[in-house]
Scaffold this active site. Structure first.
Site, PDB file in Angstrom:
ATOM      1  CG  ASP A  64      -0.193  -0.186   2.544  1.00  0.00           C
ATOM      2  OD1 ASP A  64       1.034  -0.364   2.511  1.00  0.00           O
ATOM      3  OD2 ASP A  64      -0.838  -0.185   3.609  1.00  0.00           O
ATOM      4  CG  ASP A 119       2.273   1.602   9.238  1.00  0.00           C
ATOM      5  OD1 ASP A 119       2.817   1.923   8.175  1.00  0.00           O
ATOM      6  OD2 ASP A 119       1.538   2.377   9.887  1.00  0.00           O
ATOM      7  NE  ARG A 379       3.232   9.694  12.244  1.00  0.00           N
ATOM      8  CZ  ARG A 379       3.518   8.416  12.264  1.00  0.00           C
ATOM      9  NH1 ARG A 379       4.011   7.829  11.193  1.00  0.00           N
ATOM     10  NH2 ARG A 379       3.366   7.719  13.360  1.00  0.00           N
ATOM     11  CB  SER A 535       7.151   6.074  10.831  1.00  0.00           C
ATOM     12  OG  SER A 535       8.512   5.741  10.702  1.00  0.00           O
ATOM     13  NE  ARG A 537       9.618   6.134   8.121  1.00  0.00           N
ATOM     14  CZ  ARG A 537       9.206   7.337   7.704  1.00  0.00           C
ATOM     15  NH1 ARG A 537      10.072   8.287   7.475  1.00  0.00           N
ATOM     16  NH2 ARG A 537       7.938   7.582   7.486  1.00  0.00           N
TER      17      ARG A 537
HETATM   18  C1  MIC Z   1       4.166   6.564   8.207  1.00  0.00           C
HETATM   19  O1  MIC Z   1       2.994   6.891   8.270  1.00  0.00           O
HETATM   20  O2  MIC Z   1       5.110   7.294   8.564  1.00  0.00           O
HETATM   21  C2  MIC Z   1       4.496   5.192   7.654  1.00  0.00           C
HETATM   22  C3  MIC Z   1       5.114   5.373   6.337  1.00  0.00           C
HETATM   23  O3  MIC Z   1       3.313   4.458   7.496  1.00  0.00           O
HETATM   24  C4  MIC Z   1       5.422   4.493   8.668  1.00  0.00           C
HETATM   25  C5  MIC Z   1       5.996   3.240   8.206  1.00  0.00           C
HETATM   26  C6  MIC Z   1       7.135   3.404   7.241  1.00  0.00           C
HETATM   27  O4  MIC Z   1       7.925   4.333   7.356  1.00  0.00           O
HETATM   28  O5  MIC Z   1       7.244   2.545   6.377  1.00  0.00           O
HETATM   29  C7  MIC Z   1       4.769   4.246  10.016  1.00  0.00           C
HETATM   30  O6  MIC Z   1       3.872   4.952  10.387  1.00  0.00           O
HETATM   31  O7  MIC Z   1       5.230   3.363  10.753  1.00  0.00           O
HETATM   32 FE1  SF4 Z   2       0.026   4.913   5.037  1.00  0.00          FE
HETATM   33 FE2  SF4 Z   2       1.351   5.652   7.243  1.00  0.00          FE
HETATM   34 FE3  SF4 Z   2      -0.118   7.383   5.868  1.00  0.00          FE
HETATM   35 FE4  SF4 Z   2      -1.314   5.509   7.213  1.00  0.00          FE
HETATM   36  S1  SF4 Z   2      -0.067   7.136   8.060  1.00  0.00           S
HETATM   37  S2  SF4 Z   2      -1.810   6.136   5.144  1.00  0.00           S
HETATM   38  S3  SF4 Z   2       0.082   3.797   6.975  1.00  0.00           S
HETATM   39  S4  SF4 Z   2       1.719   6.354   5.150  1.00  0.00           S
END
Ligand code: MIC
Ligand code: SF4
Length: 645
Positions: A64, A119, A379, A535, A537
């Site tokens: 996704d 995530d 965010r 996140s 990550r």
């Molecule tokens: C995000 O919203 O920052 C992400 C991208 O979903 C991350 C995961 C990632 O960096 O792959 C998260 O929220 O953990």
């Molecule tokens: Fe995707 Fe992270 Fe954004 Fe949710 S907050 S839509 S999981 S990138």
């Protein structure tokens, strides 16, 4: 003494430790989820552990995040994840099927179960009464292999909801209110548990918006009870059989309490650049806007989309505004297509995007320079949208749609009467984009498909006897993982290639950092409070590991990032006296003498000698027995391999 809902579920899953707040506990994990931006690494780690089939009740791999394919890398990762899933017993949600959290809620979540996901917005599952927690990829890999997941036994915060939301005021406004009161670090070490009369007035998608964005509080997770409304939702998803009623005991004792009268809330927005910088839409005033994006795991349910379509009906998006809409799942998109709402959106001039994270993770739709963008996401960290000086406001779908039409920040209450929006009695169920794994007997014939961009896990080494290293970077408070390891369309394709992605580490703060750190060989990062928020990550720990970072010394850490540093074998240190932060400068030479010996002996207060300044600084390295062994071994992968011998 009665138990909170959180305690009931944790207790039922406890496999290690005791339910003493602040102490480490290990819990059994029933379900896992991964997404593609963290998934490739998580599955490489899973493979490295050598477990043939997942040992969870249900594990799902979603695609996704990295859906812009302007090179072979993302497509290769998708193929790799698909093949690993098939071989090792994991369900595979194909690209186009939707955002992991939205789909998981619809099709897999079960009240009372535990879920960890690579995530940070995994707590979405708390909307149906799960203990659902965001974790690093390695932790998810271990859980898939049947290992326990370790957390600090959390404090539980009761949020009592009273009354009912006024027309055009949304679930998003509830979580914005909580953020305003508690701040982006107010939830660290806590689970936020919702209860009270007001709960009954909120549908499951609304509850999920609230638990989803609870991640922005830094909380371990958030949870709602599982009640008749949960049952109706699961019934409409043709999954009624998984429902159980769950709530806290009437005499449950909470660590903190907060009351929110829903009827007093008004439409709000989180202003640039932090989710807790909350003001009311009226306070912000009718400022001119450039862009609106509707979607993300926070606000992309059918209910959200139907409200948006209602507001857009018969109108046109303002000539100075670009409106993008990404419905959260194939189920949502398909139902919008069938009931005509999609056509209303298209008619109004919305740019319809595929069901994926899209602009939320900077995968396209970056705003114009200095552009004011209203987003229904969770965010608004600086630069995350892909435009460094973009001004991102986080709002409800109602505020977003009303503003897209008006061209200025708008209060949806000015739209007049709000009709009643009801969830359908039955959702459209078609799981044809979820590929089940191969039968165990056939798994040997499944070939793992690896692309050339997929590089192995970076090298680790056991903790050194002493650390003598320079400070390669000094940063301030509230550093996010988007600062440490930026995402976006250009960098995300490198998620399975740590040497390449590490060249972008911290470049938002200092473009010379990667080269400097590499040149120093080994070094230390110094930071302020709430370091690593955002996140899950693990790349925000793996890239520093690759660049030779041995320790991170800060005022305080965000939960998942601290765990990721430990998993990568990097020492997480905090100042005993925060004022000592001011005595260190970038370039200073720091020494931790006999650090291995100290850690082995369970010493948690260590001394850092600043050779450059000639002073000693007291720091804390608080580790449980297990995390101590992980650090000594050089990280979770080495520790797990050793303990499997
Ligand atoms: C995000 O919203 O920052 C992400 C991208 O979903 C991350 C995961 C990632 O960096 O792959 C998260 O929220 O953990
Ligand atoms: Fe995707 Fe992270 Fe954004 Fe949710 S907050 S839509 S999981 S990138």
């Amino acid at each position: 003494m009665g138990l909170t809902l959180t305690e009931k579920i944790l207790k039922a899953h406890l496999v290690d430790g005791e339910m003493v707040k602040g102490q480490e506990i290990g819990i059994r994990i029933d379900q896992t989820l991964t997404q593609d931006a963290t998934g490739t690494m998580a599955y490489l780690e899973f493979e490295a552990m050598g477990v043939p089939r997942v040992r969870t009740e249900r594990s799902v791999a979603y695609i996704d995040h990295n859906t812009l394919q302007n090179g072979f890398e993302n497509a290769d990762d998708h193929r790799f994840i698909g093949s690993v899933a098939k071989k090792h017993g994991i369900y595979f949600s194909r690209p186009g099927n939707g955002i992991c959290h939205q789909v998981h809620l619809e099709r897999f979540g079960i009240p009372g179960k535990t879920l960890i996901g690579s995530d940070s917005h995994t707590p979405t599952g708390g909307g149906i009464g799960m203990i659902a927690i965001g974790a690093g990829g390695l932790d998810v890999a271990v859980a898939m292999g049947g290992g326990a997941y370790y957390i600090t036994c959390p404090k539980v915060v009761k949020v009592e909801l009273k009354g009912k939301l006024s027309p055009w005021v949304a679930a998003k406004d509830v979580i914005l209110e909580v953020l305003k009161r508690m701040s982006v670090k107010g939830g660290v070490g806590k689970v936020i548990e919702y209860c009270g009369e007001g709960v009954k007035t909120l549908s499951v998608p609304e509850r999920a918006t609230i638990t989803n964005m609870g991640a922005e509080l830094g909380a371990t997770t958030s949870i709602f009870p599982s009640d008749e409304i949960t049952k109706e939702f699961l019934k409409a998803q043709k999954r009624e059989e998984v429902w159980t009623e769950l709530s806290a005991d009437p005499d449950a004792v909470y660590d903190e309490e907060l009351t929110i009268d829903l009827s007093t809330l008004e439409p709000m927005a989180a202003c640039p650049h932090s989710p807790d910088n909350v003001k009311s839409v009226k306070e912000i005033g009718r400022i001119k806007i450039d862009q609106v994006c509707i979607g993300s795991c926070t606000n992309s349910s059918l209910m959200d989309m139907l409200k948006v379509a209602h507001i857009l009906k018969g109108r046109t998006v303002h000539p100075d505004v670009s409106l993008a809409i990404a419905p959260g799942s194939k189920q949502v998109l398909n139902m919008l297509a069938e009931n005509g709402a999609l056509s209303i959106m298209i008619d109004a001039g919305a740019r319809i995007l595929e069901s994926a994270c899209g602009p939320c993770i900077g995968m396209g739709q970056s705003p114009n320079s200095k552009g004011i963008s209203l987003r229904t996401f969770n965010r608004n960290f600086e630069g995350r949208s892909g435009t460094k000086d973009g001004q991102i406001y986080l709002v409800s779908p109602e505020v977003a749609a009303a503003s897209a039409i008006a061209g200025v920040f708008s209060d949806p209450r000015d739209l007049g009467d709000m009709p009643e929006f009801k969830l359908p009695e039955v959702f459209k169920i078609n799981d044809n984009m979820i590929v089940p794994p191969a039968a165990e007997a056939d798994m040997d014939s499944v070939e793992i498909l690896r692309g050339p961009n997929i590089k192995p896990f970076p090298e680790t080494s056991p903790l050194d006897d002493s650390i003598d290293a320079g400070v390669s970077l000094k940063v301030g408070d509230n550093i996010t993982t988007d600062h440490i390891m930026p995402a976006g369309a250009k960098i995300l394709p490198l998620r399975s290639n740590i040497p390449a992605i590490s060249q972008h580490c911290f470049t938002i703060c200092d473009e010379h950092f990667p080269a400097r750190a590499k040149e120093m060989g080994k070094s230390i990062i110094v930071g302020g409070s709430n370091y690593g928020q955002g996140s899950s990550r693990e790349h925000a720990a793996l890239a520093p590991l690759y660049l030779g970072i041995k320790a991170v010394l800060v005022k305080s850490f965000a939960r998942i990032h601290r765990a990721n540093l430990i998993n990568a074998g990097i020492l997480p240190l905090t100042f005993v006296n925060e004022a000592d932060y001011d005595t260190i400068d970038q370039g200073d030479e720091l020494v931790l003498e006999n650090v291995r010996n100290d850690i082995e002996n369970g010493v948690s207060e260590l001394t850092v000698k600043n050779k450059t300044k000639g002073n000693d600084i007291k720091v804390l390295c608080e580790l449980s027995g297990r995390t101590r062994d992980i650090i000594l071994a050089g990280g979770l992968l080495d520790y797990t391999r050793e303990s499997m011998k």
